[in-house]
Design a protein around this motif. Sequence first.
Motif, short mmCIF file in Angstrom:
data_model
loop_
_atom_site.label_atom_id
_atom_site.label_comp_id
_atom_site.label_asym_id
_atom_site.label_seq_id
_atom_site.Cartn_x
_atom_site.Cartn_y
_atom_site.Cartn_z
N UNK A 35 0.80 -1.22 0.00
CA UNK A 35 0.00 0.00 0.00
C UNK A 35 0.84 1.26 0.00
N UNK A 36 1.93 1.27 0.77
CA UNK A 36 2.80 2.44 0.80
C UNK A 36 3.38 2.73 -0.58
N UNK A 37 3.85 1.68 -1.23
CA UNK A 37 4.47 1.86 -2.55
C UNK A 37 3.44 2.29 -3.58
N UNK A 38 2.30 1.65 -3.58
CA UNK A 38 1.31 1.93 -4.63
C UNK A 38 0.59 3.25 -4.41
N UNK A 98 -8.35 3.64 1.47
CA UNK A 98 -7.06 4.03 2.05
C UNK A 98 -5.89 3.43 1.29
N UNK A 99 -6.18 2.54 0.34
CA UNK A 99 -5.13 1.97 -0.48
C UNK A 99 -4.56 0.67 0.03
N UNK A 100 -5.43 -0.17 0.62
CA UNK A 100 -5.01 -1.49 1.07
C UNK A 100 -6.01 -2.54 0.61
N UNK A 101 -5.58 -3.80 0.68
CA UNK A 101 -6.43 -4.90 0.25
C UNK A 101 -7.41 -5.27 1.37
N UNK A 102 -8.71 -5.14 1.14
CA UNK A 102 -9.68 -5.55 2.14
C UNK A 102 -9.76 -7.07 2.24
N UNK A 147 -10.72 -4.48 -4.34
CA UNK A 147 -9.39 -3.99 -4.00
C UNK A 147 -9.12 -2.68 -4.73
N UNK A 148 -8.17 -1.89 -4.24
CA UNK A 148 -7.81 -0.66 -4.95
C UNK A 148 -7.26 -0.96 -6.34
#
Length: 321
Positions: free
Chosen positions: A214-217, A273-277, A284-285
Amino acid sequence: MMRLSLTLAAALLSSAAYADTTLTLYTSQAPEIAQQTVDAFEAAYPDITVEWTRNGTSALMNVMRAEIEAGQIQPDVLLVADVINLGELKAGGHLMAYPEAPIQAYAPETYDPDMTFFGTKALTTGIAYNTNIAEPVSTWAELLSEENRGQIAVPSPLYSGAALNHLHALINSDVGWAFYEGLNDLDIVPEGGNGPATNAVATGMVKYALIVDGNALRAKADGSPVDYIVPDDGVSFITEPAAIMASTEHPEEAKLFIDFLLSEEAQKLVAEQGNLPLLPGVAAPEGFPALEDMTLLGYDADAAVTANEDVRAKFADIFGL
């Protein structure tokens, strides 16, 4: 889906019963993400206030150990990176079981079978690289080249729960301790958490970083010259579990916090928030790799809890920390 929605609606109708209650949360979420999570919960339960403290999971655990030793445990609920640290608290009898948690739609591997902690999202740790100054690699070992001396940002497992999970996953795979010994040979000094490592690779201070997807993407989506690599030999993964402390004086309100994190509303927020639920059916984002397309590096969590002190000591010894 409907059951979760009805549960949340029923809780909202009874929220007046929790007037003037304050929950204390310890979390390793990034500050802006933590604030969004708390704001969403307080909007759903306006009679409950959440006061939160944020730090790396390993750092929070050091605080928790001191509080346990002093008999002055502060948090009611935890929302941290990994199951190893929560497994330690569980083994010590410090977590409250919540058998009625709404996990019916969730995969069994995402929550503790004894119902003391519950995964809230999926985060893999792979390799981020700055596309302006670095080339993609295919395996962890490919990072260990002379041209990358001092050019890899590595969060410390002595601070970050995600990094601790990653350490256990790699040393229990074919990658092994040799990878960390190779990093030390290249003058890499692990420090801090995923946030500083993300900033370092996004700004070109380093060529590569070992960070969560998530941080990278999110950095990539914001326009930074960053992309995310899923190495062929696998990625570690965490579920950012939530738990209720056995010492809480507000067990019913704490259960509502768990209920909210597992609700469809909160799982959609995870994606925003940019993470995989983790809840099936929540998209997913955009741009995220599918979990089924990755080699996931798992390990025996109970064995990891037993070995954790020795693992941390060996890591510190390798890097002279």
